[in-house]
Enzyme design. Structure first.
Site, PDB file in Angstrom:
ATOM      1  N   GLU A   1       0.832  -1.210   0.000  1.00  0.00           N
ATOM      2  CA  GLU A   1       0.000   0.000   0.000  1.00  0.00           C
ATOM      3  C   GLU A   1       0.862   1.255   0.000  1.00  0.00           C
ATOM      4  O   GLU A   1       0.652   2.191  -0.780  1.00  0.00           O
ATOM      5  CB  GLU A   1      -0.901  -0.019   1.229  1.00  0.00           C
ATOM      6  CG  GLU A   1      -1.457   1.311   1.679  1.00  0.00           C
ATOM      7  CD  GLU A   1      -1.643   1.384   3.189  1.00  0.00           C
ATOM      8  OE1 GLU A   1      -0.719   1.839   3.906  1.00  0.00           O
ATOM      9  OE2 GLU A   1      -2.711   0.961   3.655  1.00  0.00           O
TER      10      GLU A   1
ATOM     11  N   ASP B   1      -5.420  -3.534  -2.228  1.00  0.00           N
ATOM     12  CA  ASP B   1      -5.215  -2.099  -2.400  1.00  0.00           C
ATOM     13  C   ASP B   1      -3.806  -1.792  -2.877  1.00  0.00           C
ATOM     14  O   ASP B   1      -3.607  -0.946  -3.755  1.00  0.00           O
ATOM     15  CB  ASP B   1      -5.557  -1.326  -1.123  1.00  0.00           C
ATOM     16  CG  ASP B   1      -4.677  -1.687   0.068  1.00  0.00           C
ATOM     17  OD1 ASP B   1      -4.171  -2.830   0.113  1.00  0.00           O
ATOM     18  OD2 ASP B   1      -4.523  -0.840   0.962  1.00  0.00           O
TER      19      ASP B   1
END
Length: 350
Positions: free
Chosen positions: A59, A116
């Site tokens: 991330e 993500d």
């Protein structure tokens, strides 16, 4: 054959470059980006989470790569991508292990990926490839997007969603869904790049899920959601049902994608607006089931997401006293605000 393929990729990248240059224009002040690099990006390109033992996440690599495209910083981007690709890439698929631990002998204790991070990295590579005319970045993004669809696409009832990771999130009775992993501007970019692929349907299904996944009397999104085998959505019984550190990215990504007026954001706006007349900062989280709130205020970065959604402007604060996550949110809101201002109203998404 290889040279012809590279030439075609370069033509494609340059063709998209003109379309995306305005979306990648740098925010007005680079000071926070300069400070971010100094505080959180090591010389080899590893982004450190100062609030969590200086570990690194896919991330965080994706966050910083997005920032580098916005601030037109190809040299830092190259370092970030090189470290990410070399260190976090899984050997079995074109996705990335989610966590790197700098201490001890086992730097990657968990080989699982995180959606993500994968999406942010793929989006950053597409942005960087288009902006700087780098076909190898465009190609790497395509490979990651293909792997996401191959490994993470899950059908539950009438819903088709992306699982948060390859392992541990899908069971016979349903799946776990993380609304904050729905990077809506990335999904829009993927759908635009491959209009005949599943990405358009994934984007639309994800947006529907974000509109449905609101809970409690406050009607807010939560950090983690359970989706049963019929497609019903519930708060995850194994995690606190909070609108908090993860879910705060839902309004950020919706606004960034041009959906600042979406009805899904109305409860979020009401929640944050309720604190404005008092002059008190909003708490960092609220339990949507009990109404309990955090005993401490939202960070500067989280508050900047509220400013963005409520006013269309990000906070102008410095990141000097903020940790990695708050600093990341602050800079991302500044980028989102700039990119939304530079897009005409006709570019807003359904």
């Amino acid at each position: 054959m290889a040279s012809r393929r590279s030439a075609l990729l370069l033509i494609a990248a340059l063709g998209f470059q003109a379309v995306t240059m305005s979306a990648c224009a740098a925010p007005s002040s680079p000071k926070n980006w300069t400070a971010y690099k100094s505080r959180f990006v090591l010389p080899e390109g590893r982004v450190v989470d100062t609030g969590n033992g200086n570990v690194s996440h896919s991330e965080g690599q994706g966050f910083a790569m997005i920032m580098a495209t916005a601030y037109d910083d190809p040299d830092t981007f190259k370092k970030l991508w090189s470290w990410t690709d070399k260190t976090l890439s899984r050997p079995d698929t074109r996705l990335f292990r989610w966590r790197y631990v700098p201490t001890g002998d086992l730097h990657i204790p968990d080989p699982n990926n995180a959606l993500d991070g994968d999406m942010l990295i793929a989006w950053a590579l597409l942005r960087g490839g288009e902006r700087w005319g780098r076909p190898e970045y465009v190609q790497a993004s395509a490979e990651i997007r293909k792997a996401i669809l191959a490994k993470l696409l899950v059908r539950q009832g009438d819903r088709t969603l992306l699982a948060p990771g390859i392992d541990g999130f899908v069971r016979p009775d349903g799946m776990i869904f993380n609304p904050s992993y729905a990077v809506m501007p990335a999904l829009d970019a993927f759908a635009a790049r491959e209009p005949r692929s599943p990405w358009l349907g994934v984007r639309d299904q994800t947006l529907r899920a974000l509109r449905d996944a609101r809970f409690g009397t406050v009607d807010l999104p939560v950090d983690w959601v359970r989706v049963d085998s019929a497609g019903g959505m519930w708060t995850d019984p194994d995690r606190p049902p909070r609108f908090g550190f993860d879910a705060v990215r839902v309004p950020l990504y919706l606004y960034w994608s041009g959906r600042g007026g979406d009805a899904a954001l109305d409860p979020v706006k009401r929640w944050w607006s309720s604190f404005r007349p008092t002059g008190k900062p909003a708490p960092a989280w609220i339990d949507v089931r009990t109404g309990e709130v955090a005993p401490f205020a939202a960070s500067v970065g989280m508050a900047s997401v509220a400013d963005l959604v409520l006013t269309g402007r990000a906070a102008t604060a410095s990141i000097d006293n903020e940790d990695y996550y708050s600093s990341s949110l602050l800079i991302l809101t500044q980028i989102a605000a700039q990119e939304r201002r530079e897009r005409p109203a006709s570019a807003r998404k359904p």
